[in-house]
Design a protein around this motif. Structure first.
Motif, PDB file in Angstrom:
ATOM      1  N   THR A 166       0.849  -1.189   0.000  1.00 46.37           N
ATOM      2  CA  THR A 166       0.000   0.000   0.000  1.00 46.37           C
ATOM      3  C   THR A 166       0.884   1.237   0.000  1.00 46.37           C
ATOM      4  O   THR A 166       1.728   1.411   0.895  1.00 46.37           O
ATOM      5  CB  THR A 166      -0.923   0.023   1.228  1.00 46.37           C
ATOM      6  N   ILE A 167       0.695   2.079  -0.991  1.00 43.54           N
ATOM      7  CA  ILE A 167       1.487   3.305  -1.125  1.00 43.54           C
ATOM      8  C   ILE A 167       0.609   4.487  -0.741  1.00 43.54           C
ATOM      9  O   ILE A 167      -0.483   4.662  -1.274  1.00 43.54           O
ATOM     10  CB  ILE A 167       2.021   3.459  -2.560  1.00 43.54           C
ATOM     11  N   GLY A 168       1.067   5.271   0.207  1.00 39.50           N
ATOM     12  CA  GLY A 168       0.278   6.358   0.766  1.00 39.50           C
ATOM     13  C   GLY A 168       0.237   7.598  -0.110  1.00 39.50           C
ATOM     14  O   GLY A 168       0.871   7.689  -1.174  1.00 39.50           O
ATOM     15  N   SER A 169      -0.512   8.592   0.377  1.00 40.90           N
ATOM     16  CA  SER A 169      -0.658   9.860  -0.340  1.00 40.90           C
ATOM     17  C   SER A 169       0.677  10.593  -0.410  1.00 40.90           C
ATOM     18  O   SER A 169       1.415  10.671   0.574  1.00 40.90           O
ATOM     19  CB  SER A 169      -1.689  10.726   0.384  1.00 40.90           C
ATOM     20  N   GLY A 170       0.997  11.125  -1.591  1.00 40.22           N
ATOM     21  CA  GLY A 170       2.245  11.855  -1.778  1.00 40.22           C
ATOM     22  C   GLY A 170       3.463  10.969  -1.869  1.00 40.22           C
ATOM     23  O   GLY A 170       4.593  11.456  -1.722  1.00 40.22           O
ATOM     24  N   GLU A 171       3.243   9.671  -2.115  1.00 36.09           N
ATOM     25  CA  GLU A 171       4.362   8.731  -2.194  1.00 36.09           C
ATOM     26  C   GLU A 171       4.331   7.978  -3.526  1.00 36.09           C
ATOM     27  O   GLU A 171       3.326   7.995  -4.240  1.00 36.09           O
ATOM     28  CB  GLU A 171       4.307   7.728  -1.041  1.00 36.09           C
TER      29      GLU A 171
END
Length: 271
Positions: free
Chosen positions: A28-33
């Motif tokens: 899972t890749i978060g916001s801004g990443e």
């Protein structure tokens, strides 16, 4: 009933293995990443494809994903630099930057997750030393702050042009001079200000004197022109005209006896 445990045990093992594989495969890749994919059996770091974007991803369990923050970030650096005359100056600057999204794989492959320490900080330090070394402490303290900030920004961008890092701006937050130098500069600036004020007063006084001279000259010229335009007949007529107007006034009593100089009447008893 006796066969049930023999069938259930392998099923449980398979389920556990599958669960482990799913857990290891889920990313899972978060916001801004963004994520850089590393293929263990497929050539290493993937550089010819876009990085993994925000959200949920499934990758092979034997591969790895390195997650980078790709939004704008701030890095504050405090450093000692030398002025043009060799004095030690303390400089504090903020650099706004972000990794080059398209080339994130190349950044990871060539610079690694330590790219800030390996590339960015050395770049801004070198740029700051190069730029500050062109100026005197007095220029750093007063008039050249904005110019220095812009030059450091330009120099830093040159250093990181091919390093897959995007520099957005650099702000010089503080310039600290040795106390003795700072006090000397402040005294000099105060003296210069007092000198400018004195020169202003002198200029103002000179302009005022010039104005008065011009006014006086104008009045003198007007009187000269008026005197030149008057003659004996005009003066006599003006005197007679004034006498007639005075005699017609209800508030005056006029007694005319003989005549004055140039034939003008003498007025007595005027109230």
């Amino acid at each position: 009933m006796e066969k049930l445990p023999k069938i259930a045990l392998p099923a449980i093992i398979v389920a556990v293995v599958l669960l482990i594989l799913i857990v290891k495969s889920a990313v899972t890749i978060g916001s801004g990443e963004a994520g850089v994919l590393y293929k263990t059996f497929g050539g290493g770091v993937v550089t010819d494809e876009p990085p993994l974007g925000e959200g949920f991803h499934i990758v092979a369990p034997w591969n790895k994903v390195f997650i980078y923050e790709v939004r704008q970030q701030e890095l504050v650096e405090r450093m000692n630099v030398l002025s043009s005359n060799g004095l030690d100056i303390k400089l504090e600057a903020s650099i706004w930057f972000q990794p080059d999204y398209v080339n994130l794989g190349k950044l990871h492959q060539e610079k690694s997750e330590m790219y800030k320490d390996r590339v960015l900080l050395p770049a801004i330090r070198s740029a700051a030393r190069s730029v500050v070394g062109r100026y005197t402490p007095e220029q750093l303290y007063s008039s050249k702050r904005d110019a220095i900030q812009q030059e450091i920004f330009v120099e830093t961008k040159k250093f990181v042009t091919d390093q897959y890092i995007q520099v957005n701006d650099i702000l010089v937050r503080d310039v600290t001079l040795p106390s003795t130098i700072k006090e000397a500069i402040e005294r000099k600036l105060k003296q210069e200000q007092e000198s400018l004020e004195y020169e202003f007063r002198l200029v103002t006084a000179a302009k005022e004197a010039e104005k008065r001279i011009i006014d006086a000259q104008g009045k003198a010229d007007a009187n000269r022109i008026l005197s030149a335009s008057l003659n004996e007949q005009i003066l006599r007529d003006k005197g007679i005209e004034a006498t007639v107007k005075l005699s017609e006034s209800p508030n005056s009593k006029v007694v005319i006896i003989g005549s004055g100089n140039a034939g003008l009447p003498i007025i007595l008893g005027n109230q």
